[in-house]
Design a protein around this motif. Structure first.
Motif, short mmCIF file in Angstrom:
data_model
loop_
_atom_site.label_atom_id
_atom_site.label_comp_id
_atom_site.label_asym_id
_atom_site.label_seq_id
_atom_site.Cartn_x
_atom_site.Cartn_y
_atom_site.Cartn_z
N HIS A 101 0.89 -1.07 -0.02
CA HIS A 101 0.08 -0.07 -0.01
C HIS A 101 0.79 1.31 0.32
CE1 HIS A 101 1.36 -1.22 4.00
NE2 HIS A 101 0.90 0.06 4.62
N ARG A 102 2.06 1.27 0.88
CA ARG A 102 2.73 2.68 1.19
C ARG A 102 3.29 3.29 -0.20
NH1 ARG A 102 1.53 5.43 4.66
NH2 ARG A 102 1.36 3.62 6.15
N SER B 248 -4.41 -6.83 1.01
CA SER B 248 -3.79 -5.82 2.25
C SER B 248 -2.74 -6.90 2.93
CB SER B 248 -5.13 -5.56 2.95
OG SER B 248 -5.95 -4.75 2.40
N ASP C 42 8.97 -1.52 6.30
CA ASP C 42 10.09 -2.14 7.42
C ASP C 42 9.44 -3.08 8.42
OD1 ASP C 42 8.90 0.52 8.01
OD2 ASP C 42 9.71 0.10 9.86
N ALA C 43 8.12 -2.79 8.94
CA ALA C 43 7.51 -3.81 10.00
C ALA C 43 7.25 -5.12 9.48
CB ALA C 43 6.36 -3.02 10.65
N SER C 44 6.58 -4.95 8.45
CA SER C 44 6.09 -6.35 7.70
C SER C 44 7.27 -7.10 7.30
CB SER C 44 5.17 -5.93 6.48
OG SER C 44 5.69 -5.05 5.53
C1 TPP Z 1 -0.32 -9.72 7.20
C2 TPP Z 1 -1.11 -8.40 7.83
N1 TPP Z 1 -1.07 -8.25 9.05
C3 TPP Z 1 -1.63 -7.03 9.67
C4 TPP Z 1 -2.19 -6.00 8.84
C5 TPP Z 1 -2.55 -4.67 9.22
N2 TPP Z 1 -1.65 -3.70 8.78
C6 TPP Z 1 -1.66 -3.06 7.70
S1 TPP Z 1 -0.31 -1.92 7.60
C7 TPP Z 1 0.31 -2.28 9.07
C8 TPP Z 1 1.74 -1.66 9.25
C9 TPP Z 1 2.57 -2.03 8.10
O1 TPP Z 1 3.97 -1.46 8.37
P1 TPP Z 1 4.96 -1.33 7.71
O2 TPP Z 1 5.12 -2.79 6.92
O3 TPP Z 1 6.31 -0.76 8.16
O4 TPP Z 1 4.29 -0.69 6.36
P2 TPP Z 1 3.98 1.06 6.34
O5 TPP Z 1 2.43 1.13 6.52
O6 TPP Z 1 4.65 1.42 7.66
O7 TPP Z 1 4.55 1.68 5.24
C10 TPP Z 1 -0.43 -3.29 9.70
C11 TPP Z 1 0.15 -3.91 10.77
C12 TPP Z 1 -1.90 -6.35 7.21
N3 TPP Z 1 -2.11 -5.43 6.43
N4 TPP Z 1 -1.29 -7.34 7.07
#
Ligand code: TPP
Length: 802
Positions: free
Chosen positions: A126-127, A194, A225-227
């Motif tokens: 998404h980002r 998502s 970064d979190a994923s």
């Molecule tokens: C497998 C999964 N778990 C939970 C979510 C809910 N969620 C959407 S965005 C997000 C944070 C993602 O952080 P990061 O990967 O750093 O990307 P950012 O949105 O910060 O760019 C979460 C927990 C998801 N989309 N997918």
């Protein structure tokens, strides 16, 4: 804002001797806006990496490269600001703070560009995706605005009689684009759900299919970064990267690192120092770049592609920036991250700071800056006012640029049909395929168990015109290969098969070389996968998406383990076509059956596949679910999967003991010319019975074995429910009572799906005979299992009045 210092104090061996570097301050090369991690890479590659890194860092971008970088940033920036004004409550997941992602991606495409037809397969979450769509991927802004306003991208005529195509949100859009200056490079940006990171598996599989089809192709994944730090599938994909049947010549990883996951700061989001540390297990180089420095981002992406092309390995570029707004634009980030956002609110955007730099360098004038800014604003306003259906960009079909059914998919139909198609083949020819499937070179020493069992049994059965399940598979695969389809069977231990039934490869007992007889007939691969379900299933789905000529069969070791890949099943296999208008002929083979093997080796969880079916009776069904014990039917199923003019995923609950059951055998005539898949089979034993037992799977064989007088209806195809076929099959036959019999515990198996449909079909209440309800799929000990199965069969007998 950069919490970590990406400095590397010891410069390279080359730096010490390189005259270019001596002129500059060699130390600075490792201390500025880029931090490199090359020490874990093999030493020969390290020399190349340090030296090329230093060259790139010392070589300034040309003025035209700088201006191009700036234009891309400005375009992304104008788009984001415009959306912020026009759609202030819309969640677009702005990329502001890591907008150098846009020129970074461009640098990847530009460096990869080749003279021959080539592909970048791009998975991005998404980002910042919307800005990438309009700034790089040629996606019409007016179409995107139309979508943001809440409209559907699905062709209305396809939903005319029946609502099937559900569409998806804007950040999941896919597009394939060839930029004129980068011809003949095509970039295929995939749909993403998502569910973060799983898309990386799909893009890897699609890339591999392109490469197997003879194209040059590179897999690029953009991560958060979190994923990246948290999702296990990333590790699974990393483990695939050097495996011969999965590798794609190195993937590129780009991290849009905003140091937060939703509200969670990185010190609580992972245990490793960097989110990219997972790539170190495969020796992939990693560079961390301050995302406020777009030139360095561009250079490091160039380094990444050059390295990947030279060494065929993965490379990760971590763009360390920030997130201007909350997780989405309506979130207030100060609630959870007050100090960080105090700093962020003070920050100048990347586009503005880069504009200032270029102005200082005399490359960009204030006049040009203002002019391009107002031109972009004007273009955005024009696109916004044209965001109505009449003015949208459409393709030749009049569809809204959804890129479906193009190129290799052109001959496929978006609409399904349940029409019967004849899938039989000439019998002697099938016999020759079956013989060929066990024919090995004379110098290959086959294991005596296989020689005596598998090979001679197959040949003996063929003499008697009998076909078991594995032979049916070999005949289907072999005939499809000859007809020009590509077949890939993949799963843990699929070469031999969990139950030593397939033996698609013969291992020489002296040399350990493996020989695959069916490879003589065409593009066949049978793959023992790594021990992963989620990553592998995603990969195989991606492989199936690329080409309708790919018959991709993913096999679970036991059906029970398929739930480890549930996200791929739900987000892609069962709903991908309806969300995105992309078909897949993916087949899932899930060994199933109550055989006393415990709670975790007993069930394909047919009920879960059936729950994912969108409509039970209609033609346009998202998923086919078959519980298969009849070998001839398996043969027809696989052939039907490829011979019809649309693709639909298929879940098959496959036999275990049924692989060798004396009643689970077909006459070869059942595969001959004019024959086809039989969704149901009616069997009357002895004088029959006025009570009709309806069942599916292995219990059918048990009922046949143990009861003298009865009428039993075997349902092989559960979804779509074959009501027309049943009407024809049963004709005017009248049964006083109808009983659904299943070996699965009550509430599991097909009962919740099938009993209401049977009731409706027969116009009467349908009784159920099953095992008692259980929390797990089966009993954990032999005694309880035996007792429950005994009870089940007593109930059946009693119900028949025996
Ligand atoms: C497998 C999964 N778990 C939970 C979510 C809910 N969620 C959407 S965005 C997000 C944070 C993602 O952080 P990061 O990967 O750093 O990307 P950012 O949105 O910060 O760019 C979460 C927990 C998801 N989309 N997918």
């Amino acid at each position: 804002i950069l919490r970590r210092r990406f400095s590397r104090e010891n410069s390279s061996k080359l730096a010490k001797t390189n005259p270019l570097i001596h002129k500059n301050n060699e130390f600075d090369l490792y201390k500025g806006s880029v931090g490199v991690e090359f020490e874990h890479v093999s030493s020969q590659e390290q020399d190349w990496l340090y030296s090329r890194y230093e060259e790139l860092m010392l070589q300034p971008l040309s003025p035209s490269q700088k201006l191009n970088t700036f234009r891309l940033l400005q375009m992304a920036d104008s788009f984001e600001s415009f959306c912020q004004k026009k759609f202030s409550t819309y969640k677009r997941y702005s990329g502001e703070g890591t907008e150098s992602l846009v020129p970074a991606l461009y640098s990847i495409f530009q460096t990869y560009k080749t003279e021959s037809d080539s592909w970048v397969v791009l998975n991005i979450a998404h980002r910042g995706k919307l800005a990438v769509l309009v700034s790089l991927m040629g996606y019409p802004m007016r179409n995107l605005f139309y979508k943001i306003k809440g409209n559907s991208l699905m062709p209305p005529e396809l939903n005319k009689d029946y609502y099937y195509f559900v569409d998806d949100i804007s950040t999941h859009i896919a597009v394939t684009h060839m930029r004129s200056e980068l011809k003949p490079l095509r970039v295929s940006m995939l749909h993403n759900p998502s569910h973060l990171e799983v898309g990386g598996a799909v893009s890897m599989g699609k890339t591999r299919s392109k490469q197997d089809g003879g194209f040059k192709a590179m897999n690029v994944s953009v991560h958060g970064d979190a994923s990246l730090g948290g999702q296990g599938v990333v590790y699974e994909l990393a483990q695939m990267s050097h495996l011969p049947d999965f590798q794609v010549g190195g993937s590129l990883h780009l991290v849009a690192n905003n140091q937060l996951g939703f509200t969670t700061p990185e010190n609580l989001g992972r245990s490793t120092p960097y989110c990219t540390d997972v790539f170190k297990i495969i020796g992939a180089p990693v560079v961390h770049v301050n995302a406020m420095c777009p030139e360095e981002a561009v250079k490091m992406c160039q380094l990444a592609v050059e390295y990947r092309n030279k060494f065929n390995k993965d490379f990760a570029v971590d763009l360390v920036g920030y997130r201007k707004y909350g997780h989405n634009e309506v979130d207030e980030p100060g609630i959870t991250n007050p100090k960080m956002y105090q700093i962020i609110r003070e920050m100048e955007g990347c586009t503005q700071s880069y504009a200032r730099k270029l102005k200082e360098e005399g490359i960009l004038s204030e006049k040009v800056y203002q002019k391009t800014k107002s031109q972009l604003e004007e273009a955005l306003n024009t696109e916004f006012s044209n965001a109505n259906f009449e003015n949208l960009e459409k393709d030749q079909k009049g569809w809204l640029k959804i890129d479906s059914f193009r190129e290799q998919w052109r001959s496929m139909s978006p609409l399904h049909s349940n029409q019967v198609i004849q899938t039989g083949r000439e019998i002697n020819h099938l016999k020759s395929i079956a013989e060929a499937s066990v024919k090995v070179p004379s110098n290959l020493k086959v294991h005596p168990i296989l020689q005596k069992g598998h090979i001679s049994n197959r040949l003996k059965n063929l003499e008697k015109n009998l076909v078991d399940w594995s032979t049916a598979e070999a005949m289907a695969v072999g005939s499809l290969l000859e007809e020009g389809f590509n077949v890939r069977i993949c799963g843990e231990d699929s070469i031999r098969g969990t139950f030593t039934h397939r033996n698609a490869g013969f291992f020489c007992q002296e040399t350990e070389e493996v020989y695959f007889p069916l490879k003589q007939l065409g593009n066949f691969s049978v793959v023992n996968s790594l021990l992963s379900e989620l990553g592998v299933l995603g990969f195989e789905y991606g492989y199936s998406l690329d080409n309708p000529k790919n018959l991709v069969m993913w096999e679970a070791q036991f059906g029970d383990f398929s739930n480890m890949g549930q996200g791929i099943m739900d987000q892609f296999i069962s709903s991908g076509e309806s969300k995105w208008l992309r078909q897949s002929g993916m087949v899932l083979l899930l060994p199933h059956g109550q055989e006393g093997m415990g709670p975790d080796h007993s069930s394909a969880r047919i009920e879960r596949a059936l729950e994912a079916v969108n409509d039970f009776e209609a033609q346009q069904v998202n998923l086919e679910v078959v519980n298969n014990v009849v070998p001839a039917n398996y043969f027809h199923l696989l052939r039907r999967q490829m011979l019809r003019d649309f693709r639909r995923p298929l879940v098959v609950a496959t036999p275990k003991s049924g692989l060798r059951h004396k009643l689970a055998i077909s006459q070869i005539e059942e595969l001959g010319p004019g024959t086809s898949f039989k969704p149901a089979i009616l069997n009357t034993l002895g004088s029959g019975s006025k009570k009709l037992l309806v069942c599916s799977g292995k219990v059918y064989l048990e009922i046949l074995n143990s009861n003298k007088d009865l009428s039993v209806l075997l349902l092989e195809q559960l979804a779509p429910f074959p009501k027309d076929y049943l009407s024809e099959l049963l004709g005017s036959k009248n049964f006083e009572e109808v009983v659904w019999v299943q070996e699965e515990p009550q509430g599991q198996g097909a009962m919740n799906f099938v009993v209401p449909l049977l009731s409706k079909f027969f116009g009467k209440e349908v009784q159920v005979i099953s095992k008692p309800p259980l929390s797990a799929a089966s009993e954990g000990n032999k005694c309880d299992f035996d007792n429950h199965m005994k009870d089940l069969h007593e109930k059946i007998s009693k119900s028949l009045g025996n």
